[in-house]
Enzyme design. Structure first.
Site, PDB file in Angstrom:
ATOM      1  N   TYR A  75       0.943  -1.438  -0.457  1.00 35.76           N
ATOM      2  CA  TYR A  75       0.046   0.680   0.191  1.00 35.76           C
ATOM      3  C   TYR A  75       0.840   1.362  -0.112  1.00 35.76           C
ATOM      4  CZ  TYR A  75      -3.818   3.014   1.210  1.00 35.76           C
ATOM      5  OH  TYR A  75      -4.869   3.798   0.878  1.00 35.76           O
ATOM      6  N   PHE A 127      -7.587  19.806 -26.083  1.00 32.65           N
ATOM      7  CA  PHE A 127      -8.302  17.972 -25.632  1.00 32.65           C
ATOM      8  C   PHE A 127      -9.225  18.127 -25.283  1.00 32.65           C
ATOM      9  CE2 PHE A 127      -8.548  13.777 -24.625  1.00 32.65           C
ATOM     10  CZ  PHE A 127      -8.830  13.136 -25.859  1.00 32.65           C
ATOM     11  N   THR A 128     -10.550  17.594 -25.255  1.00 32.96           N
ATOM     12  CA  THR A 128     -11.829  16.835 -24.711  1.00 32.96           C
ATOM     13  C   THR A 128     -11.562  17.114 -23.212  1.00 32.96           C
ATOM     14  OG1 THR A 128     -11.612  14.643 -24.919  1.00 32.96           O
ATOM     15  CG2 THR A 128     -12.409  15.952 -27.058  1.00 32.96           C
ATOM     16  N   ASP A 218       1.343  18.699 -22.089  1.00 34.82           N
ATOM     17  CA  ASP A 218       0.655  17.312 -22.118  1.00 34.82           C
ATOM     18  C   ASP A 218       1.056  16.688 -23.201  1.00 34.82           C
ATOM     19  OD1 ASP A 218      -0.919  15.029 -22.737  1.00 34.82           O
ATOM     20  OD2 ASP A 218      -2.994  15.851 -23.055  1.00 34.82           O
ATOM     21  N   LYS A 261      -0.746   5.823 -24.072  1.00 36.48           N
ATOM     22  CA  LYS A 261      -0.050   5.837 -25.905  1.00 36.48           C
ATOM     23  C   LYS A 261       1.123   5.650 -25.365  1.00 36.48           C
ATOM     24  CE  LYS A 261      -4.154   8.672 -25.621  1.00 36.48           C
ATOM     25  NZ  LYS A 261      -4.832   8.638 -24.082  1.00 36.48           N
ATOM     26  N   ARG A 386     -14.212  12.952 -34.601  1.00 39.65           N
ATOM     27  CA  ARG A 386     -13.291  14.282 -33.740  1.00 39.65           C
ATOM     28  C   ARG A 386     -13.717  15.499 -34.817  1.00 39.65           C
ATOM     29  NH1 ARG A 386     -11.158  11.980 -29.429  1.00 39.65           N
ATOM     30  NH2 ARG A 386     -12.660  12.905 -28.934  1.00 39.65           N
ATOM     31  N   PHE A 453     -19.922  13.287 -26.495  1.00 40.16           N
ATOM     32  CA  PHE A 453     -19.431  11.883 -27.698  1.00 40.16           C
ATOM     33  C   PHE A 453     -19.252  11.099 -27.390  1.00 40.16           C
ATOM     34  CE2 PHE A 453     -15.013  11.962 -26.228  1.00 40.16           C
ATOM     35  CZ  PHE A 453     -15.003  13.125 -25.651  1.00 40.16           C
TER      36      PHE A 453
HETATM   37  N1  F0G Z   1      -3.983  14.567 -23.349  1.00 44.05           N
HETATM   38  C1  F0G Z   1      -4.721  13.465 -24.627  1.00 44.05           C
HETATM   39  C2  F0G Z   1      -3.946  14.662 -26.095  1.00 44.05           C
HETATM   40  C3  F0G Z   1      -4.971  12.374 -24.876  1.00 44.05           C
HETATM   41  O1  F0G Z   1      -5.383  12.071 -26.282  1.00 44.05           O
HETATM   42  C4  F0G Z   1      -5.842  12.480 -24.251  1.00 44.05           C
HETATM   43  C5  F0G Z   1      -6.631  10.881 -24.006  1.00 44.05           C
HETATM   44  C6  F0G Z   1      -5.787  12.881 -23.174  1.00 44.05           C
HETATM   45  C7  F0G Z   1      -5.513  14.118 -22.031  1.00 44.05           C
HETATM   46  C8  F0G Z   1      -6.384  11.531 -21.604  1.00 44.05           C
HETATM   47  O2  F0G Z   1      -5.618  10.773 -21.587  1.00 44.05           O
HETATM   48  O3  F0G Z   1      -7.504   8.857 -21.646  1.00 44.05           O
HETATM   49  O4  F0G Z   1      -5.737   8.508 -19.911  1.00 44.05           O
HETATM   50  O5  F0G Z   1      -7.493   9.866 -19.067  1.00 44.05           O
HETATM   51  N2  F0G Z   1      -6.670  10.355 -24.869  1.00 44.05           N
HETATM   52  C9  F0G Z   1      -8.081   9.540 -26.043  1.00 44.05           C
HETATM   53  C10 F0G Z   1      -7.792   8.908 -27.285  1.00 44.05           C
HETATM   54  C11 F0G Z   1      -9.128   9.304 -24.908  1.00 44.05           C
HETATM   55  O6  F0G Z   1      -8.799   8.566 -27.719  1.00 44.05           O
HETATM   56  O7  F0G Z   1      -7.189  10.482 -28.261  1.00 44.05           O
HETATM   57  P1  F0G Z   1      -6.708   9.853 -20.508  1.00 44.05           P
END
Ligand code: F0G
Length: 473
Positions: A75, A127-128, A218, A261, A386, A453
């Site tokens: 832990y 980014f979303t 990022d 990624k 997208r 989305f």
């Molecule tokens: N920043 C970028 C540039 C991303 O592409 C993603 C996730 C995140 C942050 C968030 O990270 O998913 O680990 O919480 N991208 C995925 C995609 C969901 O399909 O492009 P996460």
């Protein structure tokens, strides 16, 4: 003497396989209807080649799988945490590690410790999830990416660059005191996987320092950005991606990373910082929202596989060369067939220009969403919208945002599919493009309030709603 041509090939061989299944067209028509014409709502069993995302879909190496067995599940004070801390310091250069369950966990904590209501966070395209957390903390995102990034036909080599004049204007208008940090994404996802140059990042960082503003990266796809810098930026051709990646991070005060990624694992992420005081505040929230400071959102074995993935991605340049090489292989095939794709081909996927492919579908009828559904019905290839659906609504006006990019992303998982899979994908895209006049737009029948989305549902517009096709020149 002419040099002999040598193709790149994958720097690994395959030790284990996972069967996939081709389905009938009737089966897929049913499946996409049941999924409300949203590829996120399909069952993976109904998908043949899954190009929804490159996130968490990588194949791990034998060394990473071996690491799973060696994870320390204590832990507190897990050995695997210290391995990860060392890997992040070595490869990214940040001394303070805050481990989270994935990228958005890190974005949440960073936004909560730095953003106050009324603050402004400039960034090189949204980014979303990143923008969601900035807005959720009371901030406002302002786009400072160069104009070329919003043009799918521009072949600018560094479409991820920050427009320094736009940044200066934001600083002048909002005042440095209202800007807690600027958010710089490497290999900008929503622009099509497009890099920023080292020169641009260096200058952006210098401008931030001049105004006492932090620069947070990022760094989710920083490795792929490092590759493009090596390929395209003068002075970097002889530097290894490992060295370039470290230099990228040197022009920042910290980073959020989704390890799903570049880092070659199926789950995990982190916030990495230089300032111990900021890290202390981040850990305060970490224990409330994720977990104790030495595991955050991951198990010991996750951290063990992750630290190995971090070293593996930069051990030689061959990994990233083959990874981006495969994406370019698919992209070049589609370009040769005359399919409109966003240019240049990005690092993690090929982005179909849905607006150019389907000029008869207005943006209110979601051309990219419609194209993704049509591609799935044709071959079982799953892709992702997208465009206007992903962009969501403006929180102030409640109106739909209308991004200039209306794209379908064919995202390539790392080390998972072969060149033959890419051939099948290209054939299917070409077939759908040839029959594009038959594709109808969609109406949204269910719209979630946030990050719509992921769960929105659609149905085809009725025939009477279909606008007459515009003539194509
Ligand atoms: N920043 C970028 C540039 C991303 O592409 C993603 C996730 C995140 C942050 C968030 O990270 O998913 O680990 O919480 N991208 C995925 C995609 C969901 O399909 O492009 P996460």
């Amino acid at each position: 003497m002419a040099r002999q041509k040598r193709s790149w090939a994958e720097p690994y061989r395959i030790k284990m396989v996972e069967p996939i299944r081709m389905t009938t067209r009737k089966h897929r028509e049913n499946a996409i209807r049941t999924a409300g014409y949203n590829t996120f709502l399909l069952r993976s069993d109904d998908v043949y080649i899954d190009l929804l995302t490159d996130s968490g879909t990588s194949a791990m190496s034998d060394n990473q799988w071996a690491g799973l067995m060696l994870g320390d599940e204590a832990y507190a004070g897990s050995r695997s945490f210290y391995h990860l801390e060392e890997a992040v310091a070595d490869i990214y250069g940040y001394p303070e590690l805050v481990p989270t369950h994935q990228g958005r966990g890190a974005e949440h904590i960073l936004s909560q410790i730095l953003i106050k209501p009324g603050d402004v966070i400039p960034g090189n395209m949204y980014f979303t999830t990143t923008r969601f957390h900035q807005e959720y903390a009371g901030g406002e995102f302002v786009d400072i990416i160069i104009d070329e990034a919003h043009d799918a036909t521009s072949t600018h080599p560094f479409k991820g660059n920050v427009d320094l004049d736009k940044l200066r204007t934001v600083i002048a208008d909002a005042g440095a005191a209202r800007i807690p940090y600027i958010s710089v994404e490497t290999n900008v996802n929503m622009a099509g996987g497009q890099p920023l140059s080292m020169a641009n990042l260096r200058e952006t960082y210098a401008l931030c320092r001049q105004h006492g503003i932090l620069l947070m990266l990022d760094a989710t796809r920083a490795l792929e950005n490092a590759w493009f810098i090596q390929q395209r930026e003068p002075g970097y051709a002889k530097r290894s991606v490992r060295e370039i990646l470290l230099e990228i991070c040197s022009y920042s005060d910290g980073a959020t990373v989704s390890s799903k990624k570049d880092n070659l694992v199926n789950i995990g992420g982190f916030l990495a910082l230089r300032d111990p005081e900021l890290a202390r505040r981040a850990r305060g929230l970490l224990v409330a929202f994720e977990g104790l400071q030495t595991y955050g959102g991951m198990s010991g074995r996750d951290m063990e596989a992750l630290s190995r993935g971090i070293y593996e991605m930069v051990e030689t340049d061959d990994h990233v060369r083959a990874r981006v090489g495969q994406v370019e292989y698919l992209g070049n095939k589609l370009i040769a067939a005359g399919v409109p794709v966003a240019l240049p081909i990005g690092g993690h996927g090929v982005f179909l220009n849905a607006q150019a492919m389907l000029p008869h579908i207005p943006q209110e009828q979601f051309p990219a969403q419609s194209l993704a559904a049509a591609l799935y019905v044709d071959s079982g290839v799953r892709s992702m919208e997208r465009g206007v659906v992903s962009a969501g609504r403006d929180p102030k006006t409640g109106e739909n945002r209308h991004p200039r990019l209306e794209l379908v992303r064919l995202t390539i998982p790392r080390r998972v599919y072969t060149q033959a899979h890419m051939d099948v994908v290209a054939e299917s895209v070409e077939a759908v493009y040839a029959e594009r006049d038959k594709i109808r737009g969609l109406t949204m029948t269910y719209e979630p309030e946030d990050l719509r989305f992921f769960q929105a549902r659609f149905e085809p517009v009725s025939v009477t709603e279909v606008l007459p096709p515009r003539s194509r020149s």
